[in-house]
Write an enzyme that holds these catalytic residues in place. Structure first.
Site, PDB file in Angstrom:
ATOM      1  N   SER A 240     -64.883   6.139 -66.915  1.00 10.75           N
ATOM      2  CA  SER A 240     -65.564   5.472 -68.016  1.00 10.75           C
ATOM      3  C   SER A 240     -65.262   3.985 -67.896  1.00 10.75           C
ATOM      4  CB  SER A 240     -65.073   6.106 -69.329  1.00 10.75           C
ATOM      5  OG  SER A 240     -65.657   5.503 -70.433  1.00 10.75           O
TER       6      SER A 240
ATOM      7  N   HIS B 243     -69.474   7.566 -67.756  1.00 14.51           N
ATOM      8  CA  HIS B 243     -70.081   7.280 -69.072  1.00 14.51           C
ATOM      9  C   HIS B 243     -70.833   5.960 -68.980  1.00 14.51           C
ATOM     10  CE1 HIS B 243     -66.441   9.582 -70.907  1.00 14.51           C
ATOM     11  NE2 HIS B 243     -67.314  10.391 -70.336  1.00 14.51           N
TER      12      HIS B 243
ATOM     13  N   ASP C 166     -61.990  12.253 -72.622  1.00 11.89           N
ATOM     14  CA  ASP C 166     -62.852  13.138 -71.842  1.00 11.89           C
ATOM     15  C   ASP C 166     -62.249  13.254 -70.434  1.00 11.89           C
ATOM     16  OD1 ASP C 166     -65.022  14.684 -71.099  1.00 11.89           O
ATOM     17  OD2 ASP C 166     -66.315  12.964 -70.672  1.00 11.89           O
TER      18      ASP C 166
END
Lengths: 191, 272
Positions: free
Chosen positions: A12, A39, A132
């Site tokens: 991310s 992401h 995540d």
């Protein structure tokens, strides 16, 4: 085509430069399929795969639904969809709820890869600003796969890798420049 | 929490539900279905598929509610704004001269896609002759769709997509905000019929000018995709349209030969 190993990479905030370096250093004949879940902004539908393509010797594509996983290819999870792998070695999409505020979610991809490919999975988790990926890495670990995490101190944002390192036994905790040589040595017999 | 289910458990669930309740999940994509079932077990704090089936059997859990949890009901107003721009510029001009425009939303969920299409037709001044059949496998979401009221938390996403679509009129032309909800005007919705329909097993013979089946095929395996796309092609008028989700493709389906691709990017097909 029998898939002997598969690499899944999640990241991310702060992971893009690391991914870029990773892809630019992959040998042209590297056969192990690589699936990326990063992401990113939700309405940016195009251009990301193209940007990554510029840096690499290997084809980078967003797979079609039900597309067969093939060697020598980097697959990229598109924005606003979860990307899963399925038992017939195809891709499957889902627009189910966000997981850990994320769609695509690293947990969703990694967990499905662990179900399908069991101990053939190499999971790599990079810099990021939420948690995540931890459950996904746990699934890979439990099926006997290999877990690699970017050393948290080298991450732009270390929430994601820190969470993984705290919660599961990670086999390799590496600075970015060590990731590629390690992956190559772990996959050597396959290309 | 259950982290994995053997395939046999997933298949056993699908078999039992098909035998006892008439819902057929046997040809759903395995990884996705497994993920949904694990989520349901966690949601209801159940240790196994056996227990889940037991709860449904004893009517402690409503099968309709379980189906709602299995099927993904995520939807947005003007989801993929460029797709709606394409429909406005490329499809609607071919429909405006028809005496009647028939549209089927095959998985309308809570109704956002139907309302979006109604707004496009209102912009083109042909809403009065448009007839919508809005179907879904699940009663619960259809009840919500019929109300056509939405929580205000959906507003920002509506506005973001609506602006990206570059509309002719402000959204207030079609809806009104009241306390924590917003409502669409009844005039926009008067020709919409909502009905339960299971794409997997139900039969239908009417034909439509546009068939929407967006982000449904992704949950099916290839065999079921094949079967469902045949059904959709049979329900499309000649030279009329099929719109699927932006990551879906009918290229692996035998019915793909019956279509021309109008846009690879927007996933719009025209029946030959």
């Amino acid at each position: 085509m029998n898939i002997e190993q598969i690499i899944v990479i999640g990241g991310s905030a702060g992971s893009f430069p690391v991914v870029n370096v990773f892809l630019s250093q992959i040998p042209r004949d590297f056969s192990v399929p690589i699936i990326l879940c990063l992401h990113r902004l939700k309405n940016v539908r195009h251009g990301f795969a193209e940007a990554l393509n510029l840096k690499t010797n290997i084809r980078v594509i967003e797979p079609r639904d039900k597309e067969q996983i093939k060697p020598n290819t980097v697959y990229l999870a598109p924005a606003n969809y979860h990307l899963l792998v399925d038992y017939d070695h195809t891709f499957a999409y889902s627009i189910a709820e966000a997981v850990r505020y994320s769609r695509p979610s690293i947990d969703v991809l990694f967990t499905s890869a662990a179900w399908v490919f069991q101990d053939k999975v190499i999971g790599i988790l990079l810099s990021g600003a939420n948690t995540d990926g931890t459950d996904g890495m746990s699934a890979i670990y439990q099926k006997g796969g290999i877990t690699i995490v970017q050393e948290p101190s080298t991450c732009t944002v270390e929430t994601m890798t820190g969470s993984a390192v705290q919660n599961i036994p990670v086999q390799y905790i590496l600075p970015p420049e060590k990731i590629i040589p390690t992956v190559i040595s772990l996959t050597q017999k396959h290309f | 929490m259950v982290e994995d289910l053997p395939d046999s458990e997933v298949k056993y669930f699908a078999y039992q539900v098909k035998q006892n309740y008439g819902y057929d999940f046997e040809n759903y994509a395995m990884s996705s279905l497994k993920r949904r079932l694990i989520r349901i077990l966690s949601l209801y704090h159940l240790p196994s598929i056996e227990k889940l089936l037991e709860q449904i059997d004893k009517k402690k859990l409503d099968i309709e509610e379980v189906v709602r949890q299995i099927t993904v009901n995520t939807t947005e107003f003007f989801r993929d704004p460029t797709t709606w721009q394409f429909i406005r510029s490329q499809l609607i001009p071919n429909l405006v001269h028809k005496p009647q425009i028939d549209i089927w939303h095959t998985a309308c969920s809570t109704g956002e896609e139907v309302i979006t299409m109604a707004i496009l037709l209102a912009e083109a001044n042909v809403l009065d002759k448009a007839y919508f059949w809005a179907t879904d496998i699940n009663d619960k979401v259809l009840e919500q769709a019929k109300k056509s009221e939405y929580h205000i938390r959906n507003w920002d996403l509506l506005m973001e997509n609506y602006h990206a679509y570059q509309p002719l009129y402000p959204i207030e032309r079609y809806c009104v905000k009241h306390s924590d909800k917003f409502f669409f005007h009844k005039s926009l919705l008067k020709n919409i019929v909502y009905q339960k329909f299971d794409l997997v097993k139900d039969v239908h013979t009417e034909k439509y000018d546009i068939v929407f089946c967006r982000n449904v095929l992704i949950y099916f395996n290839q065999q079921l995709q094949n079967q469902v796309v045949d059904k959709l092609a049979n329900c499309t008028k000649p030279r009329s349209y099929l719109v699927i989700g932006s990551k879906e493709t009918i290229m692996w389906c035998r019915a793909s030969e019956r279509y021309n691709v109008l846009s690879h990017k927007e996933k719009v097909y025209q029946l030959k």
